[in-house]
Design a protein around this motif. Structure first.
Motif, mmCIF file in Angstrom:
data_model
loop_
_atom_site.group_PDB
_atom_site.id
_atom_site.type_symbol
_atom_site.label_atom_id
_atom_site.label_comp_id
_atom_site.label_asym_id
_atom_site.label_seq_id
_atom_site.Cartn_x
_atom_site.Cartn_y
_atom_site.Cartn_z
ATOM 1 N N LYS A 201 0.840 -1.198 0.000
ATOM 2 C CA LYS A 201 0.000 0.000 0.000
ATOM 3 C C LYS A 201 0.875 1.248 0.000
ATOM 4 N N SER B 290 -3.318 1.909 -4.104
ATOM 5 C CA SER B 290 -4.142 2.875 -3.384
ATOM 6 C C SER B 290 -5.517 2.884 -4.017
ATOM 7 N N LYS B 291 -6.489 3.364 -3.287
ATOM 8 C CA LYS B 291 -7.848 3.420 -3.821
ATOM 9 C C LYS B 291 -7.940 4.364 -5.013
ATOM 10 N N SER B 292 -7.091 5.390 -5.008
ATOM 11 C CA SER B 292 -7.125 6.351 -6.121
ATOM 12 C C SER B 292 -6.624 5.725 -7.422
ATOM 13 N N GLY C 277 -6.650 2.268 -8.004
ATOM 14 C CA GLY C 277 -7.613 1.223 -8.321
ATOM 15 C C GLY C 277 -6.940 -0.071 -8.739
#
Length: 349
Positions: free
Chosen positions: A52, A72-74, A76
């Motif tokens: 992460k 990261s979620k940004s 994807g």
């Protein structure tokens, strides 16, 4: 017998390997022997690591890692997999073993291997209080994932690399700390792993020397309470230092008192004296300080034995399910402080 591992490296088809471990601090540090032994076995192989984004500082100074990939979620998962496919890995080592890492392994269409997580055995231990865990550290279980690559444990322990600029001592601490100090790790991800404030105060009252409190910004208020009671012998460093600076401060200390948390494993990587204080989790889960057998550092484990409610979780809770928190409240603060004082006396003799 002649060592032929160097000669075999040139012939190996293994040229690029991806290691996966997303979190957390301690778990990532525990994977570093795999990275080192892979690199030393296959010297021309590129070692890539996927974690992460917030964990990059744990690995960015590691000379055995050629490239770090960040999730990261940004970004994807779809975009991440797209970028990873371009690398054309020969092998994937999954040391996280969750749905996300499995999806990545399947999407890359490359040979992959993982390890035994033993969640069922942990569940059974938690719910029956009968220990069916193997007497094996998780680091040694990780090596199951590289068995097919003929990679063996060199038994040199963990790695956490610190740069010269991270050594901010003695400028960062009071002048008296040059005579020696003990680190206490204030926080942990889960409250039932943390050493309670009153227990830290009780330990500090019995330590005959300087004490550095380390943790993140969320631990600062708790550490302030300790500092206000004990006074000038305590320095509150929570939230003031980066992770690598904290490692450097552990390096220059006499040793650390810590719960089952990331700084415990960083201290083991730096071959420092360790007192680990265990609450709702137990060393039998295989996550105790991993020190080389020939290491001179002391390793002391403190836990309240024979509690019918312990272990109550493989991770932890926001509060004690039984409300009494005996696993931490009944710790032997006298014995803990006695060991810490012996470290200070030895170095000042």
């Amino acid at each position: 017998m002649e060592d032929t591992s160097e000669n075999s490296d040139d012939d190996t088809p293994i040229k690029k390997v991806l290691v996966i471990r997303f979190s957390s601090i301690g778990d990532i540090v525990l994977t570093t022997p795999i990275v080192r032994c892979l690199k030393n076995k296959y010297k021309d192989c590129q070692i890539h690591y996927l974690t992460k984004q917030q964990n990059i500082s744990i690995l960015e100074n590691n000379p055995y890692i050629d490239k770090i990939h960040l999730y990261s979620k940004s970004v994807g998962l779809y975009q991440l997999i797209k970028e990873l496919r371009k690398e054309n890995f020969d092998y994937v080592i999954d040391l996280h073993k969750n749905l996300r890492s499995l999806r990545i392994c399947l999407a890359l269409h490359k040979p992959s291997e993982t390890f035994q997580k033993l969640n069922l055995k942990k569940w059974y231990y938690i719910h029956t209080k009968k220990n069916v865990m193997p007497d094996t550290h998780i680091v040694d279980r990780y090596f199951q994932a590289v068995k097919h690559l003929d990679v063996e444990n060199d038994n040199k322990g963990l790695d956490f690399f610190v740069q010269e600029e991270d050594y901010i001592f003695p400028n960062a601490l009071p002048l008296s700390f040059q005579e020696g100090y003990v680190v206490i790790a204030v926080g942990a991800k889960h409250v039932t792993k943390q050493i309670p404030t009153d227990i830290i105060i009780a330990i500090c009252e019995k330590i005959e020397g300087n004490i550095l409190l380390l943790g993140d910004i969320n631990d600062k208020i708790k550490a302030n309470k300790v500092e206000n009671v004990i006074g000038a012998r305590v320095f509150n460093g929570c939230g003031a230092f980066s992770l690598t600076q904290s490692a450097a401060l552990i390096d220059t200390s006499n040793g650390i008192i810590t719960a089952d948390t990331g700084l415990m494993h960083i201290a083991a990587a730096r071959k420092k004296n360790i007192i680990s204080v265990w609450g709702n989790t137990v060393p039998e889960f295989g996550m105790y300080p991993y020190l080389p057998k020939d290491c001179e550092a002391e390793n002391h484990i403190f836990e309240v034995k024979d509690l019918k409610c312990r272990p109550c979780s493989k991770l932890g809770y926001k509060k004690c399910p039984k409300t009494h928190f005996k696993c931490m409240k009944q710790q032997d603060t006298e014995a803990i402080a006695k060991i810490a004082n012996s470290w200070l006396l030895t170095d000042n003799a």
